[in-house]
Motif scaffolding. Structure first.
Motif, PDB file in Angstrom:
ATOM      1  N   PHE A   1       0.833  -1.199   0.000  1.00  0.00           N
ATOM      2  CA  PHE A   1       0.000   0.000   0.000  1.00  0.00           C
ATOM      3  C   PHE A   1       0.875   1.261   0.000  1.00  0.00           C
ATOM      4  N   HIS A   2       1.920   1.245   0.811  1.00  0.00           N
ATOM      5  CA  HIS A   2       2.828   2.390   0.854  1.00  0.00           C
ATOM      6  C   HIS A   2       3.504   2.610  -0.498  1.00  0.00           C
ATOM      7  N   HIS A   3       3.841   1.525  -1.160  1.00  0.00           N
ATOM      8  CA  HIS A   3       4.475   1.657  -2.476  1.00  0.00           C
ATOM      9  C   HIS A   3       3.484   2.191  -3.509  1.00  0.00           C
ATOM     10  N   TRP A   4       2.234   1.840  -3.351  1.00  0.00           N
ATOM     11  CA  TRP A   4       1.218   2.375  -4.255  1.00  0.00           C
ATOM     12  C   TRP A   4       1.086   3.883  -4.054  1.00  0.00           C
ATOM     13  N   ILE A   5       1.099   4.332  -2.806  1.00  0.00           N
ATOM     14  CA  ILE A   5       1.077   5.764  -2.516  1.00  0.00           C
ATOM     15  C   ILE A   5       2.318   6.445  -3.094  1.00  0.00           C
ATOM     16  N   ALA A   6       3.478   5.779  -2.934  1.00  0.00           N
ATOM     17  CA  ALA A   6       4.725   6.344  -3.471  1.00  0.00           C
ATOM     18  C   ALA A   6       4.679   6.455  -4.991  1.00  0.00           C
ATOM     19  N   LYS A   7       4.030   5.512  -5.642  1.00  0.00           N
ATOM     20  CA  LYS A   7       3.896   5.565  -7.109  1.00  0.00           C
ATOM     21  C   LYS A   7       3.061   6.771  -7.517  1.00  0.00           C
ATOM     22  N   ILE A   8       1.976   7.022  -6.807  1.00  0.00           N
ATOM     23  CA  ILE A   8       1.141   8.194  -7.102  1.00  0.00           C
ATOM     24  C   ILE A   8       1.937   9.478  -6.893  1.00  0.00           C
ATOM     25  N   TRP A   9       2.665   9.542  -5.791  1.00  0.00           N
ATOM     26  CA  TRP A   9       3.470  10.734  -5.479  1.00  0.00           C
ATOM     27  C   TRP A   9       4.508  10.997  -6.573  1.00  0.00           C
ATOM     28  N   ALA A  10       5.236   9.946  -6.983  1.00  0.00           N
ATOM     29  CA  ALA A  10       6.281  10.116  -8.004  1.00  0.00           C
ATOM     30  C   ALA A  10       5.683  10.510  -9.344  1.00  0.00           C
ATOM     31  N   THR A  11       4.547   9.897  -9.698  1.00  0.00           N
ATOM     32  CA  THR A  11       3.907  10.202 -10.980  1.00  0.00           C
ATOM     33  C   THR A  11       3.427  11.645 -11.033  1.00  0.00           C
ATOM     34  N   LEU A  12       2.771  12.090  -9.958  1.00  0.00           N
ATOM     35  CA  LEU A  12       2.294  13.477  -9.909  1.00  0.00           C
ATOM     36  C   LEU A  12       3.453  14.473  -9.980  1.00  0.00           C
ATOM     37  N   THR A  13       4.600  14.080  -9.432  1.00  0.00           N
ATOM     38  CA  THR A  13       5.742  14.986  -9.394  1.00  0.00           C
ATOM     39  C   THR A  13       6.414  15.145 -10.751  1.00  0.00           C
ATOM     40  N   ILE A  14       6.615  14.047 -11.465  1.00  0.00           N
ATOM     41  CA  ILE A  14       7.454  14.119 -12.669  1.00  0.00           C
ATOM     42  C   ILE A  14       6.673  14.360 -13.956  1.00  0.00           C
ATOM     43  N   ILE A  15       5.376  14.048 -13.982  1.00  0.00           N
ATOM     44  CA  ILE A  15       4.606  14.222 -15.227  1.00  0.00           C
ATOM     45  C   ILE A  15       4.658  15.654 -15.762  1.00  0.00           C
ATOM     46  N   PRO A  16       4.582  16.693 -14.931  1.00  0.00           N
ATOM     47  CA  PRO A  16       4.638  18.048 -15.492  1.00  0.00           C
ATOM     48  C   PRO A  16       6.004  18.466 -16.028  1.00  0.00           C
ATOM     49  N   PHE A  17       7.048  17.684 -15.729  1.00  0.00           N
ATOM     50  CA  PHE A  17       8.402  18.168 -16.024  1.00  0.00           C
ATOM     51  C   PHE A  17       9.161  17.346 -17.068  1.00  0.00           C
ATOM     52  N   TYR A  18       8.883  16.085 -17.195  1.00  0.00           N
ATOM     53  CA  TYR A  18       9.558  15.317 -18.251  1.00  0.00           C
ATOM     54  C   TYR A  18       8.748  14.070 -18.591  1.00  0.00           C
ATOM     55  N   LYS A  19       8.963  13.609 -19.800  1.00  0.00           N
ATOM     56  CA  LYS A  19       8.294  12.396 -20.267  1.00  0.00           C
ATOM     57  C   LYS A  19       9.141  11.182 -19.928  1.00  0.00           C
ATOM     58  N   PHE A  20       8.490  10.066 -19.719  1.00  0.00           N
ATOM     59  CA  PHE A  20       9.230   8.837 -19.441  1.00  0.00           C
ATOM     60  C   PHE A  20       8.519   7.663 -20.103  1.00  0.00           C
ATOM     61  N   GLU A  21       9.303   6.700 -20.507  1.00  0.00           N
ATOM     62  CA  GLU A  21       8.754   5.516 -21.178  1.00  0.00           C
ATOM     63  C   GLU A  21       9.497   4.273 -20.707  1.00  0.00           C
ATOM     64  N   PHE A  22       8.789   3.147 -20.779  1.00  0.00           N
ATOM     65  CA  PHE A  22       9.347   1.875 -20.328  1.00  0.00           C
ATOM     66  C   PHE A  22       9.367   0.877 -21.480  1.00  0.00           C
ATOM     67  N   GLU A  23      10.414   0.100 -21.488  1.00  0.00           N
ATOM     68  CA  GLU A  23      10.550  -0.973 -22.481  1.00  0.00           C
ATOM     69  C   GLU A  23      10.873  -2.276 -21.741  1.00  0.00           C
ATOM     70  N   GLY A  24      10.181  -3.362 -22.120  1.00  0.00           N
ATOM     71  CA  GLY A  24      10.424  -4.662 -21.497  1.00  0.00           C
ATOM     72  C   GLY A  24       9.624  -4.893 -20.228  1.00  0.00           C
ATOM     73  N   MET A  25       8.452  -4.291 -20.111  1.00  0.00           N
ATOM     74  CA  MET A  25       7.621  -4.479 -18.923  1.00  0.00           C
ATOM     75  C   MET A  25       7.230  -5.946 -18.735  1.00  0.00           C
ATOM     76  N   GLU A  26       7.224  -6.686 -19.821  1.00  0.00           N
ATOM     77  CA  GLU A  26       6.881  -8.112 -19.723  1.00  0.00           C
ATOM     78  C   GLU A  26       7.932  -8.920 -18.966  1.00  0.00           C
ATOM     79  N   ASN A  27       9.117  -8.331 -18.770  1.00  0.00           N
ATOM     80  CA  ASN A  27      10.177  -9.038 -18.038  1.00  0.00           C
ATOM     81  C   ASN A  27      10.082  -8.869 -16.517  1.00  0.00           C
ATOM     82  N   LEU A  28       9.158  -8.030 -16.070  1.00  0.00           N
ATOM     83  CA  LEU A  28       9.000  -7.825 -14.634  1.00  0.00           C
ATOM     84  C   LEU A  28       8.478  -9.099 -13.966  1.00  0.00           C
TER      85      LEU A  28
END
Length: 337
Positions: free
Chosen positions: A137-164
């Motif tokens: 649950f804490h990590h889910w909150i941390a994901k929301i916090w990080a996403t809200l912080t960085i979305i206005p300032f830079y774009k990010f993309e992931f490759e290989g999510m199927e390897n998780l």
């Protein structure tokens, strides 16, 4: 003077005759007939004879070379280059924009952290009761916090999510370390893992407290005892079903190039029998360079998630993981030490 020239002969100090040479009149644009001027006696040492052509107006066109003043060349070269202070002015403006973006970045992350930390603090007793080690649950909150912080300032993309790996599968994650923004970007992956961080970061208000609630593992780089204790805690977390995240370089790269990997993470993986998942991070070092955490440049971050590695030899695992990350960095134009 007449069109025909006069022949003047001097003999014995007197002129005996002066008669025009018989030449037809010529246009004023032509060369004049020759004029012979004789002075002195030809056997006398001062005897002088010369032939002169009088040219009232030359008929031969003379082509004049175009001349350019040197100061004109200098001015045109300067104009081609542009204003002397132009580049420095543009650099200053760019730097100012990056600094303003940095102020806004920390303002956004602080405001978001206050509200989200309050949520974490309220539910923390329940998290300890039902999910003490993973703290999803804490990590889910941390994901929301990080996403809200960085979305206005830079774009990010992931490759290989199927390897998780699956959420419940303990894993040792390893990656290169370019910037303070690596943490923000990795939190958006949506996996619960324990970071390892310097003890001094835990002293930061709100952010440090949130790290404590999530279960980030503290370490002192200069204390070998602290390093051993950190590795033991990592193994304990893995045995209890949690995952850990290492930056094997030990610190952020100062020049953006991949550094040497330490074997600690791979020793933990071999001793606990879990796979190693290499991850390559690109672009964060350009957006927020190490040592210049007060600025945020524009840019794009790319995260490549590679296939997991298994093995019982920590040295071999370390080499394989670094090779995978190094090849990806080189492929995208980054350097490797």
């Amino acid at each position: 003077m007449a069109a025909g020239s006069l022949l003047r002969l001097r003999n014995g100090g007197c002129f005996h005759s002066a008669a025009p040479l018989k030449y037809a009149p010529v246009p004023r644009t032509a060369l004049s007939p020759p004029v012979v001027v004789v002075s002195g006696h030809r056997n006398h040492p001062q005897f002088d004879c010369s032939v002169r052509f009088l040219c009232p107006k030359s008929a031969i066109p003379i082509k004049k070379e175009a001349t350019v003043r040197r100061d004109t060349i200098a001015r045109s070269e300067v104009a081609a280059v542009g204003p002397v202070g132009g580049s420095s002015s543009s650099a200053s403006e760019f730097q100012l924009v990056s600094q303003v973006r940095g102020v806004l970045f920390y303002s956004v992350t602080a405001v978001a952290a206050i509200f989200l930390f309050a949520t974490m603090a309220v539910v923390h007793p329940l998290v300890l009761l039902f999910d003490r080690h993973r703290r999803r649950f804490h990590h889910w909150i941390a994901k929301i916090w990080a996403t809200l912080t960085i979305i206005p300032f830079y774009k990010f993309e992931f490759e290989g999510m199927e390897n998780l790996p699956l959420q419940d599968a303990p894993t040792v994650y390893v990656s290169n370390h370019q910037s303070f923004l690596d943490i923000y970007t990795l939190l958006t992956i949506g996996r619960s893992f324990k970071f390892i961080s310097k003890r001094s970061i835990f002293l930061f208000p709100i952010i440090g407290w949130a790290m404590y609630l999530i279960g980030v593992i503290p370490i002192s780089r200069t204390d070998s005892r602290s390093q051993l204790d950190c590795l033991k805690r990592c193994m304990d977390f893995i045995k209890k079903g949690a995952s850990v995240y290492f930056f094997p370089e030990g610190t952020r790269s100062k020049d953006g190039k991949l550094g040497t990997f330490k074997k600690g993470a791979f020793s933990v993986a071999t001793k606990t029998g879990v796979p190693v998942l290499p991850i390559t991070i690109m672009g964060t070092g350009k957006i927020m360079p190490p040592g210049r955490e007060g600025i945020i440049n524009s840019g794009v971050v790319k995260v490549v998630i590679h296939k997991p590695l298994d093995g019982q030899d920590a040295e071999k695992l370390c080499s394989e993981a670094r090779d995978v990350i190094a090849r990806t960095l080189l492929l995208h134009g980054y350097g490797v030490h």
